[in-house]
Scaffold this motif. Structure first.
Motif, PDB file in Angstrom:
ATOM      1  N   PRO A  13      -1.229   5.803 -11.048  1.00 18.29           N
ATOM      2  CA  PRO A  13      -2.002   4.628 -10.606  1.00 18.29           C
ATOM      3  C   PRO A  13      -3.348   5.001 -10.010  1.00 18.29           C
ATOM      4  O   PRO A  13      -3.453   5.978  -9.274  1.00 18.29           O
ATOM      5  CB  PRO A  13      -1.087   4.015  -9.532  1.00 18.29           C
ATOM      6  CG  PRO A  13       0.279   4.480  -9.896  1.00 18.29           C
ATOM      7  CD  PRO A  13       0.102   5.858 -10.441  1.00 18.29           C
ATOM      8  N   ASN A  14      -4.387   4.194 -10.310  1.00 19.25           N
ATOM      9  CA  ASN A  14      -5.721   4.466  -9.779  1.00 19.25           C
ATOM     10  C   ASN A  14      -6.519   3.155  -9.604  1.00 19.25           C
ATOM     11  O   ASN A  14      -7.420   2.875 -10.381  1.00 19.25           O
ATOM     12  CB  ASN A  14      -6.469   5.428 -10.699  1.00 19.25           C
ATOM     13  CG  ASN A  14      -7.820   5.827 -10.128  1.00 19.25           C
ATOM     14  OD1 ASN A  14      -7.982   5.884  -8.916  1.00 19.25           O
ATOM     15  ND2 ASN A  14      -8.792   6.091 -10.991  1.00 19.25           N
ATOM     16  N   PRO A  15      -6.278   2.375  -8.565  1.00 19.84           N
ATOM     17  CA  PRO A  15      -5.225   2.561  -7.558  1.00 19.84           C
ATOM     18  C   PRO A  15      -3.890   1.954  -7.979  1.00 19.84           C
ATOM     19  O   PRO A  15      -2.866   2.170  -7.341  1.00 19.84           O
ATOM     20  CB  PRO A  15      -5.785   1.811  -6.345  1.00 19.84           C
ATOM     21  CG  PRO A  15      -6.546   0.683  -6.964  1.00 19.84           C
ATOM     22  CD  PRO A  15      -7.164   1.249  -8.230  1.00 19.84           C
ATOM     23  N   ARG A  16      -3.900   1.171  -9.068  1.00 21.87           N
ATOM     24  CA  ARG A  16      -2.678   0.547  -9.565  1.00 21.87           C
ATOM     25  C   ARG A  16      -2.313   1.099 -10.931  1.00 21.87           C
ATOM     26  O   ARG A  16      -3.138   1.718 -11.601  1.00 21.87           O
ATOM     27  CB  ARG A  16      -2.854  -0.982  -9.643  1.00 21.87           C
ATOM     28  CG  ARG A  16      -2.891  -1.657  -8.290  1.00 21.87           C
ATOM     29  CD  ARG A  16      -3.159  -3.157  -8.417  1.00 21.87           C
ATOM     30  NE  ARG A  16      -2.887  -3.827  -7.166  1.00 21.87           N
ATOM     31  CZ  ARG A  16      -1.713  -4.333  -6.819  1.00 21.87           C
ATOM     32  NH1 ARG A  16      -0.696  -4.280  -7.672  1.00 21.87           N
ATOM     33  NH2 ARG A  16      -1.529  -4.914  -5.649  1.00 21.87           N
ATOM     34  N   THR A  28       2.317   6.362  -7.082  1.00 28.80           N
ATOM     35  CA  THR A  28       1.297   7.258  -7.625  1.00 28.80           C
ATOM     36  C   THR A  28       1.831   8.675  -7.765  1.00 28.80           C
ATOM     37  O   THR A  28       1.704   9.300  -8.819  1.00 28.80           O
ATOM     38  CB  THR A  28       0.056   7.266  -6.722  1.00 28.80           C
ATOM     39  OG1 THR A  28      -0.487   5.956  -6.661  1.00 28.80           O
ATOM     40  CG2 THR A  28      -1.001   8.220  -7.253  1.00 28.80           C
ATOM     41  N   ILE A  64       0.837  -1.196   0.000  1.00 28.73           N
ATOM     42  CA  ILE A  64       0.000   0.000   0.000  1.00 28.73           C
ATOM     43  C   ILE A  64       0.872   1.246   0.000  1.00 28.73           C
ATOM     44  O   ILE A  64       0.642   2.188  -0.754  1.00 28.73           O
ATOM     45  CB  ILE A  64      -0.944   0.001   1.219  1.00 28.73           C
ATOM     46  CG1 ILE A  64      -1.952  -1.149   1.090  1.00 28.73           C
ATOM     47  CG2 ILE A  64      -1.664   1.331   1.327  1.00 28.73           C
ATOM     48  CD1 ILE A  64      -2.871  -1.279   2.270  1.00 28.73           C
ATOM     49  N   ASP A  87       3.399  -8.144  -2.919  1.00 26.72           N
ATOM     50  CA  ASP A  87       2.645  -7.615  -4.056  1.00 26.72           C
ATOM     51  C   ASP A  87       3.159  -8.315  -5.307  1.00 26.72           C
ATOM     52  O   ASP A  87       4.142  -7.897  -5.911  1.00 26.72           O
ATOM     53  CB  ASP A  87       2.836  -6.102  -4.161  1.00 26.72           C
ATOM     54  CG  ASP A  87       1.968  -5.488  -5.253  1.00 26.72           C
ATOM     55  OD1 ASP A  87       1.370  -6.250  -6.034  1.00 26.72           O
ATOM     56  OD2 ASP A  87       1.895  -4.246  -5.321  1.00 26.72           O
ATOM     57  N   THR A  98       2.617   1.675  -3.401  1.00 27.25           N
ATOM     58  CA  THR A  98       1.713   2.169  -4.436  1.00 27.25           C
ATOM     59  C   THR A  98       1.458   3.653  -4.261  1.00 27.25           C
ATOM     60  O   THR A  98       1.362   4.401  -5.241  1.00 27.25           O
ATOM     61  CB  THR A  98       0.380   1.398  -4.382  1.00 27.25           C
ATOM     62  OG1 THR A  98       0.650   0.010  -4.583  1.00 27.25           O
ATOM     63  CG2 THR A  98      -0.570   1.882  -5.445  1.00 27.25           C
ATOM     64  N   ALA A  99       1.356   4.125  -3.022  1.00 25.58           N
ATOM     65  CA  ALA A  99       1.130   5.548  -2.779  1.00 25.58           C
ATOM     66  C   ALA A  99       2.306   6.373  -3.291  1.00 25.58           C
ATOM     67  O   ALA A  99       2.136   7.421  -3.915  1.00 25.58           O
ATOM     68  CB  ALA A  99       0.932   5.788  -1.280  1.00 25.58           C
ATOM     69  N   GLU A 106      -1.739  -3.272 -12.492  1.00 31.23           N
ATOM     70  CA  GLU A 106      -2.944  -4.041 -12.766  1.00 31.23           C
ATOM     71  C   GLU A 106      -2.524  -5.380 -13.390  1.00 31.23           C
ATOM     72  O   GLU A 106      -1.382  -5.530 -13.836  1.00 31.23           O
ATOM     73  CB  GLU A 106      -3.848  -3.269 -13.739  1.00 31.23           C
ATOM     74  CG  GLU A 106      -4.504  -2.030 -13.155  1.00 31.23           C
ATOM     75  CD  GLU A 106      -5.594  -2.362 -12.134  1.00 31.23           C
ATOM     76  OE1 GLU A 106      -6.067  -3.510 -12.135  1.00 31.23           O
ATOM     77  OE2 GLU A 106      -5.946  -1.471 -11.348  1.00 31.23           O
ATOM     78  N   GLY A 124       2.523  -3.429  -7.912  1.00 32.42           N
ATOM     79  CA  GLY A 124       1.822  -2.156  -8.066  1.00 32.42           C
ATOM     80  C   GLY A 124       1.104  -1.975  -9.386  1.00 32.42           C
ATOM     81  O   GLY A 124       0.549  -0.904  -9.641  1.00 32.42           O
TER      82      GLY A 124
END
Length: 237
Positions: free
Chosen positions: A122-125, A25, A18, A193, A21-22, A199, A197
């Motif tokens: 990313p949104n979310p990935r 982004t 998490i 993961d 990924t943040a 899709e 990160g």
């Protein structure tokens, strides 16, 4: 040197999808804006049609791919041609994807957003619309960090997002030289993961610049080390 000696311990960032990924982004937003306009306009000429990768006879040889990518040994050339460094500056090792440590490392990724069809953070990935599979102009370059701070090219890679691949009319995963791409999708039940990160996507490495005892198209290489990688400052914040 053993694999255990080569590979460093994972940082807290590496163990926290998490948080990674943040960071990705925020960093990817800046990276997309930094891609040279000239590189963006080259995409259309390099995108393969949906049936091209299934025609093994039409695919380039490994020797042809090596000849076409040798210039990227100099990372400055890659940057001039539109490749950008993984914004999180990760040096990937097998453990990060929940794989056995003994499989080895991968390295630091430089990618061309236009070839992967990545146009937004990313949104979310991370996601994209590209179906590029021509290894002579790989969507991703992989470098091993050296003790003196330089980078050494070890492999080339192509990555296509599953959604875009299917939307192009493909019913089977892409292939190259008879090797099917690996299907990467994160398992929400694990702490690792598995899709780093991204899709769900298909990816394939070709270890043309570092011999790989696991195989030319294996995901990880025990002869690649991340020991000399200097993590970015935010990795331990």
């Amino acid at each position: 040197m053993s694999t255990t000696q080569q590979l460093p311990q994972l940082s807290q960032l590496d163990r926290t999808p998490i948080r990674r990924t943040a960071i990705l982004t925020a960093a990817l937003a800046g990276a997309l804006l930094a891609v040279p306009a000239a590189a963006q306009t080259r995409a259309a000429a390099n995108v393969s049609g949906p049936t091209a990768v299934r025609d093994v006879e039409a695919a380039p040889t490994l020797a042809a791919v090596r000849a076409a990518t040798a210039r990227f040994r100099d990372v400055r050339v890659a940057l001039k041609e539109g490749y950008v460094r993984d914004p999180s500056s990760m040096c990937m090792v097998a453990e990060m994807e929940g794989m056995p440590r003994q499989l080895g490392g991968m390295g630091i990724h430089y990618f061309r957003p236009d070839l992967l069809g990545i146009t937004a953070p990313p949104n979310p990935r991370v996601s994209g619309t590209g179906t590029h599979t021509d290894f002579r102009t790989p969507g991703v370059l992989i470098y091993e960090p050296q003790p003196d701070g330089s980078l050494r090219l070890v492999a080339v890679e192509n990555l296509v997002f599953e959604k875009a691949w299917r939307a192009a009319g493909n019913t089977e995963p892409p292939q190259f030289a008879g090797q099917e791409y690996y299907h990467m999708i994160d398992n929400p039940l694990t702490t690792a993961d598995e899709a780093h990160g991204f899709e769900p996507h298909y990816e394939l490495h070709a270890w043309l610049y570092r011999e790989n005892p696991n195989g030319t198209f294996a995901q990880f290489n025990p002869r690649v080390s991340c020991a000399s990688h200097k993590a970015p400052a935010h990795a331990h914040e």
